[in-house]
Design a protein around this motif. Structure first.
Motif, PDB file in Angstrom:
ATOM      1  N   GLY A 189      11.212   2.085  -1.558  1.00  0.00           N
ATOM      2  CA  GLY A 189      11.178   2.224  -0.105  1.00  0.00           C
ATOM      3  C   GLY A 189      11.316   3.654   0.391  1.00  0.00           C
ATOM      4  O   GLY A 189      10.639   4.069   1.320  1.00  0.00           O
ATOM      5  N   GLY A 190      12.203   4.441  -0.237  1.00  0.00           N
ATOM      6  CA  GLY A 190      12.438   5.795   0.229  1.00  0.00           C
ATOM      7  C   GLY A 190      11.263   6.715  -0.003  1.00  0.00           C
ATOM      8  O   GLY A 190      11.160   7.773   0.616  1.00  0.00           O
ATOM      9  N   ASP A 191      10.374   6.326  -0.881  1.00  0.00           N
ATOM     10  CA  ASP A 191       9.183   7.134  -1.135  1.00  0.00           C
ATOM     11  C   ASP A 191       8.013   6.718  -0.254  1.00  0.00           C
ATOM     12  O   ASP A 191       6.900   7.231  -0.384  1.00  0.00           O
ATOM     13  CB  ASP A 191       8.766   7.031  -2.606  1.00  0.00           C
ATOM     14  N   MET A 192       8.280   5.775   0.657  1.00  0.00           N
ATOM     15  CA  MET A 192       7.200   5.265   1.506  1.00  0.00           C
ATOM     16  C   MET A 192       6.509   6.350   2.351  1.00  0.00           C
ATOM     17  O   MET A 192       5.311   6.235   2.602  1.00  0.00           O
ATOM     18  CB  MET A 192       7.724   4.151   2.419  1.00  0.00           C
ATOM     19  N   PRO A 193       7.226   7.396   2.808  1.00  0.00           N
ATOM     20  CA  PRO A 193       6.499   8.424   3.568  1.00  0.00           C
ATOM     21  C   PRO A 193       5.309   8.968   2.787  1.00  0.00           C
ATOM     22  O   PRO A 193       4.244   9.211   3.361  1.00  0.00           O
ATOM     23  CB  PRO A 193       7.546   9.518   3.795  1.00  0.00           C
ATOM     24  N   VAL A 194       5.499   9.140   1.477  1.00  0.00           N
ATOM     25  CA  VAL A 194       4.399   9.644   0.652  1.00  0.00           C
ATOM     26  C   VAL A 194       3.285   8.608   0.573  1.00  0.00           C
ATOM     27  O   VAL A 194       2.107   8.926   0.744  1.00  0.00           O
ATOM     28  CB  VAL A 194       4.898   9.986  -0.768  1.00  0.00           C
ATOM     29  N   VAL A 195       3.676   7.350   0.324  1.00  0.00           N
ATOM     30  CA  VAL A 195       2.675   6.294   0.163  1.00  0.00           C
ATOM     31  C   VAL A 195       1.863   6.107   1.436  1.00  0.00           C
ATOM     32  O   VAL A 195       0.640   6.031   1.400  1.00  0.00           O
ATOM     33  CB  VAL A 195       3.355   4.961  -0.217  1.00  0.00           C
ATOM     34  N   VAL A 196       2.565   6.066   2.577  1.00  0.00           N
ATOM     35  CA  VAL A 196       1.872   5.834   3.839  1.00  0.00           C
ATOM     36  C   VAL A 196       0.886   6.972   4.115  1.00  0.00           C
ATOM     37  O   VAL A 196      -0.253   6.742   4.510  1.00  0.00           O
ATOM     38  CB  VAL A 196       2.876   5.665   4.999  1.00  0.00           C
ATOM     39  N   SER A 197       1.308   8.230   3.854  1.00  0.00           N
ATOM     40  CA  SER A 197       0.359   9.319   4.105  1.00  0.00           C
ATOM     41  C   SER A 197      -0.805   9.297   3.129  1.00  0.00           C
ATOM     42  O   SER A 197      -1.932   9.600   3.494  1.00  0.00           O
ATOM     43  CB  SER A 197       1.001  10.709   4.061  1.00  0.00           C
ATOM     44  N   LEU A 198      -0.512   8.922   1.885  1.00  0.00           N
ATOM     45  CA  LEU A 198      -1.589   8.886   0.899  1.00  0.00           C
ATOM     46  C   LEU A 198      -2.604   7.800   1.254  1.00  0.00           C
ATOM     47  O   LEU A 198      -3.820   8.004   1.176  1.00  0.00           O
ATOM     48  CB  LEU A 198      -1.004   8.652  -0.498  1.00  0.00           C
TER      49      LEU A 198
END
Lengths: 467, 97
Positions: free
Chosen positions: A210-219
Motif C-alpha cells: 500500500g505505501g508504494d501505491m504513489p509509484v504504482v498509480v503514477s506508473l
C-alpha cells in the motif's frame, strides 16, 4: 469536398494536440492550473467533434448513446467521490482508459482480419503492443483500486514460485507474439495474448504494498497514456500518438519523483515485495534503543501545542483514513488565534498517491502557502517547538538516516526528531507500512497520543479552546 | 505501411520530449491534479473508439468500439471534472488568504 473536410479534421486534431500541450504546461503552476485543465478539455471536445465528422463514422445513434452514458457515469463519479478516495478514483479512471485502448486494439485487429482474412505485420505488432499495455493498465488499476479501497489486503501478496511463474508467462507471451506475427490469421492466439496481458497487470500490482501505491498509480497513469499512443499507431493518427506520449511522459516524471522521494529504484518498488510482513528487518540496528515510550492525553497535548511558538503538522496516510483533515485545519486555526505559528510539512510519498496530502488539506481549506516541502522545512526543525505527527510513520523514522540495516535506510525523511518536542497521534504502537519499528516514538522528547486521528484531533480542538 | 509506422515513431519520440520539458518542475501541490488531468487526456483513445464504432453494420468490432466509447468517455468527462473540482479547492484559498 472530401479533401477539404479531411484537411479540416487534421487541422482540428493539430489544434487539439496544441491545446493538450498548453493545458499540461498550465497545469504546472497553481495560478493557471484550472485554466490549463479547461484548455485540455476544450482540446478533447474539438478532437471528438472532428472525429464525428469523419466519413467512416456513419452510425451516430449508438455512438451518441455511448457518449451520453459515459458522460453521465463520469460526471456523477467525479461529483460524488470524496477527496479521501481520490487515489482510488484516479486508479479506476486509469483503468477504464486502458480498457478502452485495448478494446480498440482488439476491435481493429478483428476488423482487419475480417476484411482481408489476414493482418499486415506492422498492424499485428502494434495491436499486440496495444493490447499488452492497455490490458496491464486495466487489471493493474483494478487491483490497485481493490488494494486502496481495502477490498483486498494492502500488504504485498506473494505466492510460491511467483518469479518462475511470471517468467513462464512472459516466455509464452513472447512465443505467442512471434507466432502471431508469422501467422496473423489466428484469433485464438490473439485472444490468449490478450488474456495473458490481463494476467500480467494483476501479477504486477499484487506484490506491491500500500505505501508504494504513489509509484504504482503514477506508473499506471503513464501506461494509460502509452496505451492511447498505441491506439494512435494502430489507426495512423498522430494526434493520438502525441496526446498519449504527453501523458506517458507526465506519468513517468511523477513516477521518478516518487521513487526519488523514497530513494529506491523503480525495480525495487516493483519487484521488491516491500513492507508489510517482512518482519525481522531493522531489528538488529534498533535493538539497543530503550523501548519505553511516554503517552499523554489530549489535555496535556493541547497545553503543549497552545503554549508553543511554532508548530509543524506532519500529516500521513492515517489522516486520510480517519478523514481528519477538517479537524486538523480547525486545530491549526485555533492555535493561530493564540498566536502560534502553524506550518505543514508534506513528504512527497505521504499518502497513497502523489500530492495526496496536498489535496486533502486543500479540501479542508488550508492555504497552500502554509504547506512546506520536505526540503524546505527540514532546515527549520531545530527552531520548532512542537512537531505534531498525524498518522505518518515511515516518513518520520530517523532510522532512514542513521540505521543502515533498516530497509528504509537512505529514504529522505522529515526531521521531526530535531524539533524540541514531538507529539505523535497514532492508533497503536504498531509499525508503519514498511514493517519497521520507529525509534522516534521512544525518544525522550516524543510523546504519544493514542487514538483515531479524527477523535484525537477534535478533542485537541476542544481542549485548546479552553486554554 | 512501415513508413506510417516510422512517422508515428518520430512523432511519438518528439512528443515525449515535449512532455518531459513542459511538465518538469511541477510543485508537489499540483501532483494529483496534474495526474488526473493527464489521465483525462489519455481518454483521447475515445477518438479511436469512435472511428471503429462508427461503421454501419453490427459486428464484433463495432460492439467492442461502442464499449470503448463508453469507457473512454467516462475517463474523459470524469477526469476533467474531478480535476476541476480539485483545482477549485486550491483556488478558493488564494482569495481567502
Amino acid at each position: 469536398m472530401n479533401t477539404y473536410l479531411n484537411t479540416g479534421i487534421e487541422l482540428a486534431y493539430l489544434t487539439a494536440a496544441a491545446l493538450f500541450i498548453l493545458g499540461l504546461k498550465k497545469l504546472g503552476s497553481p495560478a493557471t492550473a484550472r485554466n490549463g485543465n479547461f484548455l485540455a478539455a476544450v482540446g478533447m471536445l474539438i478532437a471528438i467533434i472532428a472525429t464525428l465528422l469523419n466519413q467512416s463514422v456513419l452510425d451516430y445513434e449508438w455512438i451518441l448513446v455511448g457518449i451520453i452514458a459515459g458522460s453521465l457515469i463520469g460526471a456523477i463519479a467525479a461529483q460524488k467521490v470524496a477527496m479521501t478516495d481520490m487515489p482510488q478514483m484516479v486508479g479506476i479512471f486509469n483503468g477504464v482508459g486502458g480498457a478502452a485502448s485495448s478494446l480498440v486494439a482488439v476491435g481493429e485487429f478483428w476488423r482487419l482480419l475480417d476484411a482481408n482474412g489476414t493482418v499486415p505485420l506492422d498492424a499485428t505488432f502494434i495491436a499486440i503492443l496495444g493490447v499488452l499495455i492497455g490490458g496491464v493498465t486495466l487489471t493493474g488499476s483494478l487491483l490497485a483500486f481493490a488494494k486502496l479501497q481495502g477490498l483486498i489486503t494492502g500488504s504485498p501478496v506473494t505466492f510460491p514460485f511467483q518469479q518462475p511463474f511470471n517468467f513462464l508467462l512472459l516466455a509464452s507471451f513472447l512465443a505467442g507474439s512471434v507466432y502471431l506475427l508469422i501467422q496473423p490469421a489466428n484469433p485464438a492466439i490473439f485472444l490468449t495474448l490478450t488474456t495473458i496481458s490481463l494476467l500480467f497487470g494483476a501479477l504486477f500490482v499484487l506484490p506491491i504494498g500500500g505505501g508504494d501505491m504513489p509509484v504504482v498509480v503514477s506508473l499506471l497513469n503513464s501506461f494509460s497514456g502509452l496505451a492511447a499512443s498505441a491506439v494512435g499507431f494502430i489507426l495512423y493518427n498522430n494526434m493520438l500518438i502525441v496526446a498519449g506520449a504527453l501523458v506517458g511522459a507526465s506519468g513517468l516524471i511523477l513516477t521518478q519523483i516518487m521513487c526519488k522521494a523514497m530513494n529506491r529504484p523503480l525495480t525495487n518498488v516493483l519487484f521488491g515485495a516491500f513492507g508489510g510482513d517482512s518482519v525481522a528487518v531493522g531489528g538488529a540496528g534498533g535493538a539497543e534503543i530503550d523501548k519505553t515510550y511516554r503517552s499523554i492525553d489530549s489535555e496535556e497535548g493541547a497545553m503543549m501545542l497552545g503554549y508553543a511558538r511554532s508548530v509543524v503538522i506532519v500529516p500521513g496516510y492515517g489522516m486520510a483514513v480517519a478523514q481528519a483533515q477538517h479537524g486538523v485545519r480547525e486545530l491549526a486555526a485555533q492555535l493561530e488565534k493564540m498566536g502560534v505559528d502553524v506550518k505543514y510539512a508534506i513528504h512527497p510519498v505521504a499518502g497513497r498517491m502523489p500530492g495526496h496530502m496536498n489535496v486533502l488539506l486543500a479540501e479542508a481549506n488550508v492555504a497552500y502557502d502554509r504547506l512546506y516541502d520536505m526540503d524546505d522545512i527540514n532546515t527549520e526543525f531545530e527552531r520548532v517547538d512542537v512537531a505534531l505527527v498525524i498518522g505518518a510513520n515511515d516518513v518520520v523514522n530517523p532510522a532512514a538516516r542513521n540505521d543502515n540495516s533498516s530497509p528504509i535506510y537512505g529514504m529522505p525523511i522529515i526531521d521531526v526528531d530535531k524539533a524540541q518536542h514531538a507529539i505523535v497521534i497514532k492508533r497503536s504502537m504498531r509499525t508503519g507500512f514498511a514493517g519497521v519499528d520507529n525509534e522516534l516514538f521512544y525518544k525522550d522528547k516524543t510523546t504519544m497520543l493514542f487514538g483515531s486521528a479524527q477523535d484525537v484531533v477534535s478533542k485537541l480542538v476542544g481542549e485548546v479552546k479552553q486554554l | 505501411m512501415t513508413e506510417g509506422l516510422l512517422t508515428g515513431l518520430v512523432v511519438f519520440v518528439l512528443a515525449s520530449f515535449v512532455g518531459f520539458e513542459v511538465i518538469n518542475k511541477v510543485p508537489p501541490t499540483l501532483h494529483t491534479p496534474l495526474m488526473s488531468g493527464a489521465n483525462a487526456i489519455s481518454g483521447i483513445a475515445v477518438v479511436g473508439a469512435l472511428l471503429i464504432a462508427g461503421a454501419q453494420e453490427w459486428n464484433v468490432t463495432t460492439i467492442l468500439g461502442l464499449i470503448a466509447v463508453v469507457l473512454a468517455t467516462v475517463n474523459v468527462v470524469g477526469g476533467f471534472l474531478v480535476t476541476d473540482r480539485m483545482l477549485q479547492m486550491f483556488k478558493k484559498k488564494e482569495t481567502t488568504t
